[in-house]
Scaffold this active site. Structure first.
Site, mmCIF file in Angstrom:
data_model
loop_
_atom_site.group_PDB
_atom_site.id
_atom_site.type_symbol
_atom_site.label_atom_id
_atom_site.label_comp_id
_atom_site.label_asym_id
_atom_site.label_seq_id
_atom_site.Cartn_x
_atom_site.Cartn_y
_atom_site.Cartn_z
ATOM 1 N N LEU A 153 0.900 -1.192 -0.086
ATOM 2 C CA LEU A 153 -0.190 0.040 0.060
ATOM 3 C C LEU A 153 0.768 1.157 -0.056
ATOM 4 O O LEU A 153 1.884 1.490 0.853
ATOM 5 C CB LEU A 153 -0.745 -0.029 1.164
ATOM 6 C CG LEU A 153 -2.046 0.892 1.275
ATOM 7 C CD1 LEU A 153 -3.018 0.543 0.152
ATOM 8 C CD2 LEU A 153 -2.922 0.819 2.568
ATOM 9 N N ASP A 154 0.696 2.205 -0.849
ATOM 10 C CA ASP A 154 1.648 3.285 -1.267
ATOM 11 C C ASP A 154 1.864 4.040 0.370
ATOM 12 O O ASP A 154 0.893 4.108 1.280
ATOM 13 C CB ASP A 154 1.061 4.403 -2.037
ATOM 14 C CG ASP A 154 1.040 3.764 -3.443
ATOM 15 O OD1 ASP A 154 1.813 2.894 -3.874
ATOM 16 O OD2 ASP A 154 0.254 4.306 -4.436
ATOM 17 N N LYS A 155 3.141 4.502 0.412
ATOM 18 C CA LYS A 155 3.335 5.335 1.621
ATOM 19 C C LYS A 155 2.275 6.376 1.967
ATOM 20 O O LYS A 155 2.127 6.628 3.152
ATOM 21 C CB LYS A 155 4.900 5.808 1.379
ATOM 22 C CG LYS A 155 5.303 6.314 2.845
ATOM 23 C CD LYS A 155 6.786 6.802 2.568
ATOM 24 C CE LYS A 155 7.436 7.328 3.968
ATOM 25 N NZ LYS A 155 8.798 7.400 3.963
#
Length: 232
Positions: A102-104
């Protein structure tokens, strides 16, 4: 030897990672066999000692499955060199790793486990498991935007699979994907000139984020059905 096993399969079979993650660890020089730094393609023979970051890799531990509400700023990696890595943030007493990414900058549901077999099952593209997101963008969501997003968008030299997209606010929508390309939603929106302001994953398969507080986790049971364990 006939009874040897590939190193990535050996690591996965102990339950500490998936084969994909094992390959990354090997490439990073974190794995040794009998004291020698391993390389991809190495095999493990009976009696050899495999270590990860200097610690012996042994028998498969009891399985752990967690649902975690990831805050923005936490990185979905096990790399200890990343000061924002998800493992240090959770500080779980046993070795675990995230299932997928999951993207930062994104928030919401991410699953963690020590069961490499489950990781392969969930991430296998042909299984087409649903993932649901709530997205806000920088300008009004139009019917044309929703329709074109749902049909598939050309990004990363491929066309995304058709998906469900539903407007839930003037500048927000719900999207359900069955694939997981790199920064897929952000790239899809960008193709139509939209910038994603917030992105929150609220469901993976039948597992919902629900009211789980940001930065907390709850235990779930195999085959990934919600357990009665308290939130932490």
């Amino acid at each position: 030897m006939a009874d040897s096993i590939s190193l990535n399969k050996f690591l996965s079979s102990t339950g500490i990672c998936s084969r994909r993650e094992a390959d990354r660890w090997i490439e990073a020089g974190r794995v040794t066999i009998n004291g020698r730094v391993a390389i991809k393609g190495n095999r493990v023979e009976p009696g050899q000692i495999v270590r990860l970051d200097g610690k012996p890799v042994g028998a498969r531990p009891a399985p752990v499955y967690l649902a975690f509400h990831k805050p923005a700023g936490v990185t979905s990696t096990t790399d200890p060199k990343d000061p924002d890595n998800i493992i240090d943030f959770i500080n779980y007493p046993e070795r675990i790793f995230p299932i997928g990414r999951l993207d930062k900058a994104s928030t919401g549901l991410i699953l963690l486990t020590n069961d490499g077999d489950v990781v392969n099952e969930i991430l296998r593209a042909e299984n087409a498991h649903e993932k649901e997101y709530i997205v806000t963008v920088d300008r009004p969501v139009t019917p044309d935007f929703l329709q074109r997003m749902s049909r598939g968008v050309p990004i990363l030299q491929v066309r995304t699979k058709p998906c469900t997209v539903e407007r839930i606010g003037r500048r927000s929508f719900r999207i359900i994907l069955t694939q997981g390309l790199n920064r897929q939603i952000r790239r899809m929106c960008g193709y139509f000139g939209y910038t994603v302001l917030t992105l929150k994953r609220v469901r993976i398969m039948h597992i919902e984020l629900g009211t789980l507080p940001v930065g907390k986790y709850r235990r779930i049971d195999f085959p990934l059905a919600p357990a009665d364990a308290p939130d932490r």
